[in-house]
Write a protein that holds these residues in place. Sequence first.
Motif, short mmCIF file in Angstrom:
data_model
loop_
_atom_site.label_atom_id
_atom_site.label_comp_id
_atom_site.label_asym_id
_atom_site.label_seq_id
_atom_site.Cartn_x
_atom_site.Cartn_y
_atom_site.Cartn_z
N UNK A 199 0.82 -1.20 0.00
CA UNK A 199 0.00 0.00 0.00
C UNK A 199 0.86 1.26 0.00
N UNK A 200 0.34 2.29 -0.67
CA UNK A 200 0.99 3.60 -0.67
C UNK A 200 0.06 4.61 -0.01
N UNK A 201 0.58 5.28 1.03
CA UNK A 201 -0.23 6.30 1.69
C UNK A 201 -0.33 7.53 0.79
N UNK A 202 -1.55 8.03 0.62
CA UNK A 202 -1.79 9.18 -0.25
C UNK A 202 -1.86 10.46 0.58
N UNK A 203 -0.98 11.38 0.28
CA UNK A 203 -0.98 12.66 0.98
C UNK A 203 -1.84 13.66 0.21
N UNK A 204 -2.55 14.49 0.95
CA UNK A 204 -3.38 15.54 0.34
C UNK A 204 -4.39 14.99 -0.66
N UNK A 205 -4.85 13.78 -0.40
CA UNK A 205 -5.84 13.17 -1.30
C UNK A 205 -7.25 13.61 -0.90
N UNK A 206 -8.10 13.85 -1.87
CA UNK A 206 -9.51 14.13 -1.60
C UNK A 206 -10.37 13.14 -2.36
N UNK A 207 -11.45 12.64 -1.73
CA UNK A 207 -12.29 11.62 -2.37
C UNK A 207 -12.85 12.11 -3.70
N UNK A 208 -12.77 11.24 -4.68
CA UNK A 208 -13.18 11.62 -6.03
C UNK A 208 -13.67 10.41 -6.82
N UNK A 209 -14.33 10.72 -7.92
CA UNK A 209 -14.72 9.70 -8.89
C UNK A 209 -13.82 9.89 -10.10
N UNK A 210 -13.04 8.90 -10.42
CA UNK A 210 -12.11 9.02 -11.54
C UNK A 210 -12.87 9.07 -12.85
N UNK A 211 -12.30 9.79 -13.81
CA UNK A 211 -12.94 9.87 -15.13
C UNK A 211 -13.04 8.50 -15.77
N UNK A 212 -12.05 7.68 -15.54
CA UNK A 212 -12.06 6.33 -16.10
C UNK A 212 -11.80 5.33 -14.98
N UNK A 213 -12.47 4.20 -15.06
CA UNK A 213 -12.29 3.13 -14.07
C UNK A 213 -12.36 1.80 -14.80
N UNK A 214 -11.59 0.84 -14.31
CA UNK A 214 -11.55 -0.47 -14.96
C UNK A 214 -12.94 -1.10 -14.99
N UNK A 215 -13.34 -1.56 -16.17
CA UNK A 215 -14.64 -2.19 -16.33
C UNK A 215 -15.79 -1.21 -16.45
N UNK A 216 -15.50 0.09 -16.50
CA UNK A 216 -16.54 1.11 -16.61
C UNK A 216 -16.32 1.94 -17.87
N UNK A 217 -17.40 2.60 -18.32
CA UNK A 217 -17.27 3.51 -19.44
C UNK A 217 -16.62 4.81 -18.98
N UNK A 218 -15.97 5.52 -19.90
CA UNK A 218 -15.49 6.86 -19.59
C UNK A 218 -16.69 7.73 -19.27
N UNK A 219 -16.56 8.61 -18.28
CA UNK A 219 -17.71 9.35 -17.78
C UNK A 219 -18.35 10.29 -18.80
N UNK A 220 -17.59 10.84 -19.72
CA UNK A 220 -18.19 11.78 -20.65
C UNK A 220 -18.58 13.07 -19.94
N UNK A 221 -19.81 13.53 -20.14
CA UNK A 221 -20.28 14.79 -19.57
C UNK A 221 -21.11 14.50 -18.32
N UNK A 222 -20.58 14.73 -17.11
CA UNK A 222 -21.33 14.41 -15.88
C UNK A 222 -22.48 15.38 -15.67
N UNK A 223 -23.64 14.87 -15.30
CA UNK A 223 -24.84 15.67 -15.12
C UNK A 223 -25.31 15.72 -13.67
N UNK A 224 -24.88 14.80 -12.84
CA UNK A 224 -25.30 14.81 -11.44
C UNK A 224 -24.74 13.64 -10.68
#
Length: 290
Positions: A101-126
């Motif tokens: 494991x790598x400790x993440x400094x100054x990280x803030x929770x987010x949803x990545x634009x791309x994720x394995x097994x998922x479509x690219x987000x495109x234009x987020x609406x909500x």
Amino acid sequence: MRSIAYSDLLNRVAVKVGIAPSELNDDDRAMLGPIIQEQYEYCYGEHPWPELMAIEERATGKAPWEESETYPAGTIITYEGNFYEAAVLTTGATPAGSEDWTKLENYWPRISWEAEGKNALGDPLGVYLVDPRVYGNPRRYDPDIYPEGLRVPDRAGATVFVRYRPEPLKFSGPDYDNSATYEVDQQIYFSTDFYRCLSPTSAGQSPTTTPAKWAKVEMPRAFGKAIALLSRAGWLESDGQDGNGERSRRLGEDALDAEILKVVKQMRQRPSVSFASMPRPQSTYCGSAR
């Protein structure tokens, strides 16, 4: 949303520009294709067409570490108030002090634009804390957008639901080659239409011989009239007939506005339905999405 085959729309556009469908040649198709693509993308982007939008559950990086869980490399979790990212596939290794494991400094929770097994987000609406397909009309958070991804609401748990506009379809691809093999998501042009590969093929497995391995790429039927008129406008304007092109463009805009109005009316007239009870939030905090 009902669809129309690309070949049918191509024929419709050909008629609009004065070419008999039976006389369409490769040069005509090569010239009309980019015009049709451009007008499709324009129509697609003019309104958040409900049936074309996507909703997906996405990880936020706020899931607590569990000893029995197996984590693929790149997974982000929380442990003792800190965020950690898995460096390798790991099970049972305590994040603090482990090379897994790598400790993440100054990280803030987010949803990545791309994720394995998922479509690219495109234009987020909500962003939603619960699935809006199940719980009716939950609170929608406007996404805070950053290059790294979408910042999640403070009240979010391990996952949230994102409603977004997928990337527009592409009506392009090389001619089908009977001797070639194709991988998932590759597109080909076969017998006047485009097809997307659904599973790897062997040589000779065409959309005709092995239809289960292919999906026809089709246009939303609601766009048909507008695309035909707007494509005619583009054709005329490229030929220097700006006046006739402008008239056709106005008709195309009117056709698109009429379809948008239909959708708006349908949304207003939706009957009330019963939904599952909304789960009680874990926190009473009601601040912004930041």
